[in-house]
Write an enzyme that holds these catalytic residues in place. Structure first.
Site, short mmCIF file in Angstrom:
data_model
loop_
_atom_site.label_atom_id
_atom_site.label_comp_id
_atom_site.label_asym_id
_atom_site.label_seq_id
_atom_site.Cartn_x
_atom_site.Cartn_y
_atom_site.Cartn_z
N ARG A 1 0.99 -1.36 -0.08
CA ARG A 1 -0.23 -0.49 0.24
C ARG A 1 0.93 1.08 0.01
O ARG A 1 2.35 0.79 0.63
CB ARG A 1 -1.18 0.17 1.30
N GLY A 2 0.70 1.97 -0.60
CA GLY A 2 0.96 3.46 -0.13
C GLY A 2 1.00 3.71 -1.85
O GLY A 2 1.45 2.73 -2.60
N ALA A 3 0.78 5.11 -2.37
CA ALA A 3 1.22 5.79 -3.73
C ALA A 3 1.94 4.77 -4.23
O ALA A 3 2.12 4.26 -5.20
CB ALA A 3 0.44 6.63 -4.19
N ARG B 1 -7.15 -0.52 -7.56
CA ARG B 1 -7.17 0.78 -6.35
C ARG B 1 -7.35 1.91 -7.21
O ARG B 1 -6.73 2.11 -7.74
CB ARG B 1 -6.29 0.67 -5.09
N GLN C 1 -2.48 2.76 10.11
CA GLN C 1 -0.94 2.78 9.49
C GLN C 1 -0.03 3.53 10.04
O GLN C 1 1.12 2.80 10.03
CB GLN C 1 -1.53 3.31 7.43
N ASP D 1 -1.96 10.62 -2.59
CA ASP D 1 -2.46 9.82 -3.43
C ASP D 1 -2.32 10.05 -4.48
O ASP D 1 -2.26 9.92 -5.60
CB ASP D 1 -3.04 8.60 -3.04
N ASN E 1 -5.23 12.74 -0.16
CA ASN E 1 -4.61 11.65 0.96
C ASN E 1 -5.61 11.20 1.53
O ASN E 1 -6.31 11.34 1.95
CB ASN E 1 -3.49 12.66 1.26
N LYS E 2 -4.47 10.35 2.95
CA LYS E 2 -5.43 8.93 3.08
C LYS E 2 -6.48 9.68 4.15
O LYS E 2 -6.47 10.85 4.45
CB LYS E 2 -4.81 8.95 4.39
O1 MRU Z 1 -4.47 3.34 1.59
P1 MRU Z 1 -3.45 3.55 1.94
O2 MRU Z 1 -2.15 3.03 2.99
O3 MRU Z 1 -3.11 2.82 0.87
O4 MRU Z 1 -3.08 5.09 2.14
C1 MRU Z 1 -2.01 5.30 1.67
C2 MRU Z 1 -1.50 6.92 2.38
O5 MRU Z 1 -2.85 8.29 1.86
C3 MRU Z 1 -0.13 7.80 2.28
O6 MRU Z 1 -0.44 8.57 2.91
C4 MRU Z 1 0.11 7.78 0.17
O7 MRU Z 1 -0.09 6.88 -0.36
C5 MRU Z 1 0.86 8.81 0.54
S1 MRU Z 1 2.70 8.74 0.88
C6 MRU Z 1 3.66 7.22 0.36
#
Ligand code: MRU
Length: 347
Positions: A46-48, A88, A194, A235, A245-246
């Site tokens: 996970r994470g962009a 996603r 997270q 994201d 973002n999250k």
């Molecule tokens: O749902 P996730 O855990 O994939 O979301 C991730 C985030 O929102 C992060 O903050 C994001 O991808 C930013 S940078 C690495």
């Protein structure tokens, strides 16, 4: 620690299973693009930036799976691209990485073996570039941090959310390595936690002092003057500077703004989507309500049996709440609609 790594001996993708941390550190090995799409969907990775790199390697696996002529392979790659991109919806890095690999496949002359080699090389380039970009952003962002700062961080944006090093957490890590004494307030980040599970685990590895706070405590610390900066990831960023973002980032940005605390998203250029005019047009992933309802305290479910829930995974922070955006090409300050294309070099 590479969160997304290619195993050249066995020609497979290695990911850290992020669902198990911090209790267990385990790598999983994936051999098909369908397994990669599942791993993205279920947040093994996970994470962009991390899901972008994983999907790029997913395309390399699809090239291995494809049989027959060059034309048949390109058809197969298109099909794999659709599946991976649908895993996603919000993080634009996913579609960006898959399309970049697909374009290389289409532009590569020769037969299936040439295409296989080119696709894998491009995926590897995306992964290597991600690490270099993060380190560059970390240097630019660390210049904003002073010795003695307390920083709020939301979600996880570290090595786990990227190929290595991290975006917002990479900035914090760089400031620490430069010898600045900093303290991090880690938003636990409901519902997937997270922050509490992954960011706290990473900060402990780096020896950076932190306290986990509930997401709803951020305003308390900001209002008491205990926080000097907020750093978050992103994201997807629209052309006007609105940042998806999250979930929870928007409320954090509001509280930071109300208290005059600078708010900085740290964003590689691959996370900008200049085809989208403003944040209201960014697709927001709605996840399973069970992620909210499954919470237990002392072994008992928190919500009553049969309760319903709504679970948006991201929100949009309007650009007016953002002090500046840290990118690998430099710091972008308002007015964002003019300065984003100028700094990114797309003007
Ligand atoms: O749902 P996730 O855990 O994939 O979301 C991730 C985030 O929102 C992060 O903050 C994001 O991808 C930013 S940078 C690495």
């Amino acid at each position: 620690m590479r969160s997304v790594a290619w195993d050249p001996q066995q020609q497979r993708l290695l990911l850290i299973d992020q669902r198990l941390l911090p209790a267990e550190f385990r790598r999983v090995a994936l051999s098909t693009y369908q397994e990669v799409a599942d791993a993205i969907r279920h947040m093994v990775v996970r994470g962009a930036p991390a899901i972008g790199a994983a999907a790029a390697f997913g395309m390399a696996l699809a090239a291995q799976q494809a049989t027959g002529s060059r034309a048949a392979m390109l058809d197969f790659l298109h099909q794999a691209a659709q599946t991976l991109k649908a895993a996603r919806p919000t993080a634009v890095n996913l579609a960006w990485a898959v399309d970049r690999v697909l374009q290389v496949a289409q532009a590569t002359p020769g037969g299936p073996d040439d295409l296989r080699a080119a696709v894998l090389a491009e995926a590897q380039r995306i992964a290597d570039e991600d690490v270099a970009i993060n380190k560059r952003m970390a240097e630019i962002g660390a210049a904003l941090i002073n010795d003695g700062d307390t920083i709020i961080h939301h979600c996880n944006t570290g090595a786990l959310a990227t190929v290595d090093w991290g975006t917002a957490l990479g900035v914090i890590r760089m400031a620490h390595e430069q010898g600045k004494r900093i303290h991090v307030l880690v938003d636990e980040t409901r519902p997937r936690l997270q922050g509490a599970r992954l960011t706290a685990w990473e900060l402990a590895q780096y020896g950076i002092p932190y306290d986990i706070i509930t997401d709803n405590a951020a305003g308390f610390f900001l209002s008491r003057g205990e926080v000097q900066k907020v750093f978050v990831g992103a994201d997807r960023v629209a052309a006007n500077g609105d940042v998806a973002n999250k979930i929870g980032t928007y409320m954090l940005a509001l509280a930071a703004h109300d208290n005059g605390v600078p708010f900085y998203p740290v964003v590689p250029s691959s996370t900008f989507d200049l085809s989208i005019a403003h944040g209201g047009l960014i697709p927001i992933e709605m996840r399973d309500p069970d992620e909210v309802l499954a919470l237990q305290l002392k072994g008992r479910p928190v919500a009553p049996a049969g309760a319903s829930a709504r679970n948006p995974a991201f929100d949009v922070t309007p650009h007016r709440l953002i002090t500046a955006i840290v990118t690998e090409r430099g710091l972008i300050e308002p007015p964002f609609d003019r300065n984003i294309p100028r700094v990114l070099g797309t003007a």
